[in-house]
Write a protein that holds these residues in place. Sequence first.
Motif: not given
Length: 168
Positions: A21-26, A31-33
Amino acid sequence: MDFWQQLGTTIVGAFAGAGAALVTGFWVRTNEAKTKERAALNGLLLDLQLKRAFAPTTPQCVDAAAETLDYKQCRDSVYDSRKLIRDVRLQLRPKSKAFDHLASMSAACNTYLHSARVQPDTYQNLLEALSASLDEQAKKLGVLKGVEYRRPGSFAYSSPNPQLPASE
């Protein structure tokens, strides 16, 4: 399975799930940035493309230029362009490859504003030099992934979308 195996499996599963979950969130935030930065850069290049002050012209020396409406409108357009550049610069990711190009664009606007204040009669020549400087940086920005090169002032008097009439 005995109790200790089940407990061990549960703990390992919980840690693995949290790590994933942490890796996916990062990855999602990164990508959003990047997407936000590309959108801001493309928006800036479109705004500069539509600026009349940067449209190609035959520059002339204008007597008492500081008193003319065109001089004032061009000066205001350069102020606005500098603000747009600053606003986009604030949206960049840390260590973005676009930072130096935007800093150069701001510096070119500052140079124009100072020179036009000192020698207002040559403001059209100074605008041509500013437009060339902005175009040089726009080309460099256009090389970045997801950023489309647009020449400043090139659509000041026409539509950037060929399907739309120029009056819209």
